[in-house]
Scaffold this active site. Structure first.
Site, PDB file in Angstrom:
ATOM      1  N   SER A 108       4.197  26.017   8.303  1.00 39.19           N
ATOM      2  CA  SER A 108       3.648  27.024   9.211  1.00 39.19           C
ATOM      3  C   SER A 108       3.588  26.495  10.641  1.00 39.19           C
ATOM      4  O   SER A 108       3.309  25.321  10.868  1.00 39.19           O
ATOM      5  CB  SER A 108       2.239  27.388   8.746  1.00 39.19           C
ATOM      6  OG  SER A 108       1.561  28.116   9.739  1.00 39.19           O
ATOM      7  N   TYR A 132       6.275  31.582  15.090  1.00 37.15           N
ATOM      8  CA  TYR A 132       5.839  32.739  15.873  1.00 37.15           C
ATOM      9  C   TYR A 132       6.439  32.541  17.253  1.00 37.15           C
ATOM     10  O   TYR A 132       6.353  31.444  17.797  1.00 37.15           O
ATOM     11  CB  TYR A 132       4.310  32.780  16.000  1.00 37.15           C
ATOM     12  CG  TYR A 132       3.611  33.081  14.703  1.00 37.15           C
ATOM     13  CD1 TYR A 132       3.636  34.367  14.174  1.00 37.15           C
ATOM     14  CD2 TYR A 132       2.921  32.094  14.018  1.00 37.15           C
ATOM     15  CE1 TYR A 132       2.991  34.656  12.984  1.00 37.15           C
ATOM     16  CE2 TYR A 132       2.273  32.374  12.822  1.00 37.15           C
ATOM     17  CZ  TYR A 132       2.313  33.653  12.316  1.00 37.15           C
ATOM     18  OH  TYR A 132       1.683  33.945  11.142  1.00 37.15           O
ATOM     19  N   THR A 158       8.584  34.930  11.866  1.00 31.86           N
ATOM     20  CA  THR A 158       7.688  35.923  11.274  1.00 31.86           C
ATOM     21  C   THR A 158       7.741  37.196  12.111  1.00 31.86           C
ATOM     22  O   THR A 158       7.454  37.166  13.317  1.00 31.86           O
ATOM     23  CB  THR A 158       6.258  35.374  11.187  1.00 31.86           C
ATOM     24  OG1 THR A 158       6.259  34.307  10.227  1.00 31.86           O
ATOM     25  CG2 THR A 158       5.281  36.438  10.718  1.00 31.86           C
ATOM     26  N   LYS A 254      11.447  36.776   8.632  1.00 32.23           N
ATOM     27  CA  LYS A 254      10.510  36.805   7.497  1.00 32.23           C
ATOM     28  C   LYS A 254       9.516  37.935   7.746  1.00 32.23           C
ATOM     29  O   LYS A 254       8.821  37.935   8.766  1.00 32.23           O
ATOM     30  CB  LYS A 254       9.784  35.455   7.417  1.00 32.23           C
ATOM     31  CG  LYS A 254       8.667  35.386   6.398  1.00 32.23           C
ATOM     32  CD  LYS A 254       8.130  33.958   6.343  1.00 32.23           C
ATOM     33  CE  LYS A 254       6.839  33.837   5.591  1.00 32.23           C
ATOM     34  NZ  LYS A 254       5.711  34.522   6.244  1.00 32.23           N
ATOM     35  N   HIS A 278       3.519  39.265   4.322  1.00 35.63           N
ATOM     36  CA  HIS A 278       2.558  38.255   4.786  1.00 35.63           C
ATOM     37  C   HIS A 278       1.419  38.085   3.757  1.00 35.63           C
ATOM     38  O   HIS A 278       0.245  38.001   4.116  1.00 35.63           O
ATOM     39  CB  HIS A 278       1.989  38.678   6.149  1.00 35.63           C
ATOM     40  CG  HIS A 278       1.659  37.535   7.065  1.00 35.63           C
ATOM     41  ND1 HIS A 278       2.323  37.322   8.242  1.00 35.63           N
ATOM     42  CD2 HIS A 278       0.726  36.547   6.983  1.00 35.63           C
ATOM     43  CE1 HIS A 278       1.813  36.274   8.852  1.00 35.63           C
ATOM     44  NE2 HIS A 278       0.840  35.771   8.101  1.00 35.63           N
TER      45      HIS A 278
HETATM   46  C1  HOC Z   1       0.301  34.894  15.573  1.00 37.15           C
HETATM   47  C2  HOC Z   1      -1.006  34.639  14.985  1.00 37.15           C
HETATM   48  O1  HOC Z   1      -0.222  33.302   8.828  1.00 37.15           O
HETATM   49  C3  HOC Z   1      -2.449  34.011   8.473  1.00 37.15           C
HETATM   50  C4  HOC Z   1      -1.544  33.005   9.092  1.00 37.15           C
HETATM   51  C5  HOC Z   1      -1.753  32.827  10.558  1.00 37.15           C
HETATM   52  C6  HOC Z   1      -1.574  34.072  11.308  1.00 37.15           C
HETATM   53  C7  HOC Z   1      -1.669  33.812  12.788  1.00 37.15           C
HETATM   54  C8  HOC Z   1      -1.039  34.898  13.540  1.00 37.15           C
HETATM   55  O2  HOC Z   1      -3.670  33.858   8.634  1.00 37.15           O
HETATM   56  O3  HOC Z   1      -1.979  34.916   7.813  1.00 37.15           O
END
Ligand code: HOC
Length: 393
Positions: A108, A132, A158, A254, A278
């Site tokens: 991540s 991201y 993502t 994704k 997600h």
């Molecule tokens: C761009 C901010 O994937 C979650 C993780 C972090 C998401 C952060 C998104 O908590 O699902």
């Protein structure tokens, strides 16, 4: 064999006893009512397996190609955030577990250890970096360069998070990263010790405010809740990302859930697609991923160049893996079960989670009469409706 833990469900229960409430809620909840999270799991029950018999299944090969390399099975450890919340050894323990099991890992962007340290821990086993793309591009460029230099095989952009989904427990618990942890790949930024590190988000902060100037804020919690980028588009950003990554790293999207977006992904020349919602943490009410998979597969197969399609979300059994592959997925990713393994016993728990799924998947292949992953197709499934009627695919 860990007699305490013979299934992923048992692992979930054991892990829950080892995590503090904030961490447990953060990992386990879905957006809003959690119905998409629940359906990601239950939708697999709509399919039943049609086993074939009297075939020599004494040798079963579960290996597949992924990102141009060989993996011991069509299952990877999905990119999930902040592993040091689950266990002090964090992503490094996850990587070591994956290395032991010869399983690909996604890291991540919100990891609590650096992408370099995690890659060192996994050795030659392939890794992908979940990305991201922030409006402030400098940081993304640096991250991509570092991943490239370290031999990451792909970036998984993502695309289902233009704004952050509403996770009610996260808001109610005022979820924040403990002071001793950091979002490690943003270490150059002032993300750990700044005055507002412990500032709690209000419910309205966990979303996007129209017209607000979006700068990356300082404290970790603000970083998490504000970092989503609502301006991303196919035209502007996918081309840019390919320029940054190719040829060393593949570019995947994704978070695809429709045939229309799968076609756009093909037209924009991405190297692969992950069908994902997600983990049910973004758009609640969206289709379960196993239900979205067939239209994505159909769209990709209509194209001359057939890119690979992966799926994540709700996979808790080896039979789920088999069903996803029969519906056209090339590979699956598991997220929460890995986190539960990590919380249960660190590296050993990650190995356990992977071994459980591996054993169940191999057993399923044998009992269904299949000896090679490439032979798993729709002829091995029926769909069952609410009245119990089955239909061939
Ligand atoms: C761009 C901010 O994937 C979650 C993780 C972090 C998401 C952060 C998104 O908590 O699902």
């Amino acid at each position: 064999t860990d007699l305490q833990c013979l299934t992923i469900e048992e692992l979930r229960v054991l892990a829950a006893q080892r995590m503090d409430k904030q961490t447990r809620d953060y990992y386990n909840e879905g957006a809003d009512s959690g119905s998409t999270l629940a359906e990601n799991i239950s939708a697999y029950q709509k399919y039943r397996i049609r086993p074939r018999v009297l075939r020599d299944i004494s040798v079963i090969d579960t290996s597949v190609d992924v990102f141009g390399t060989k993996s011991s099975m069509p299952i990877g450890a999905a990119s999930t955030a902040m592993h040091c919340l689950a266990h002090p050894d964090g992503e490094i323990a996850t990587a070591r577990g994956c290395r032991k099991q010869d399983v690909v890992m996604g890291l991540s962007s919100f990891a609590t250890q650096t992408l370099e340290d995690v890659k060192d821990a996994i050795g030659d086993t392939p890794m992908a970096l979940q990305l991201y793309l922030f409006e402030e591009r400098d940081h993304s460029v640096k991250l991509i360069k570092r991943a490239k230099a370290k031999g990451y095989k792909a970036v998984l952009l993502t695309v289902d998070t233009p704004v952050l989904g509403r996770r009610n427990l996260e808001i109610r618990n005022q979820f924040t990263l403990p002071k001793h942890l950091r979002i490690a790949n943003f270490a150059n930024r002032d993300d750990g010790d700044s005055a507002d590190s412990n500032t709690k988000p209000t419910a309205s902060e966990a979303g996007y405010h129209d017209g607000e100037k979006r700068v990356l804020p300082k404290g970790p919690i603000r970083f998490h809740t504000h970092a989503a980028n609502p301006t991303l588009t196919w035209e502007k950003d996918i081309e840019w990302l390919k320029e940054q990554c190719h040829p060393e790293m593949q570019v995947w999207v994704k978070g695809i859930a429709t045939g229309e977006d799968a076609l756009l992904a093909c037209h924009h020349g991405v190297d692969g697609i992950v069908v994902s919602n997600h983990g049910g943490r973004q758009l609640n009410g969206a289709l379960a991923t196993i239900d979205a998979l067939p239209e994505v597969v159909q769209a990709v197969r209509s194209q001359e160049k057939k890119i690979p399609v992966h799926v994540d979300g709700g996979i808790r059994h080896g039979t789920d893996v088999f069903k996803a592959l029969a519906l056209g997925a090339d590979f699956v990713w598991i997220g929460r079960p890995i986190l539960w393994g990590l919380a249960y016993k660190g590296q050993e728990g990650v190995e356990l989670a992977l071994q459980l799924i591996r054993d169940e998947f191999k057993l399923c292949m044998g009992l269904a009469g299949v000896t090679s992953v490439k032979d798993i197709g729709p002829e091995y499934l029926v769909k069952i409706d609410k009245s119990g009627f089955t239909s061939r695919l």
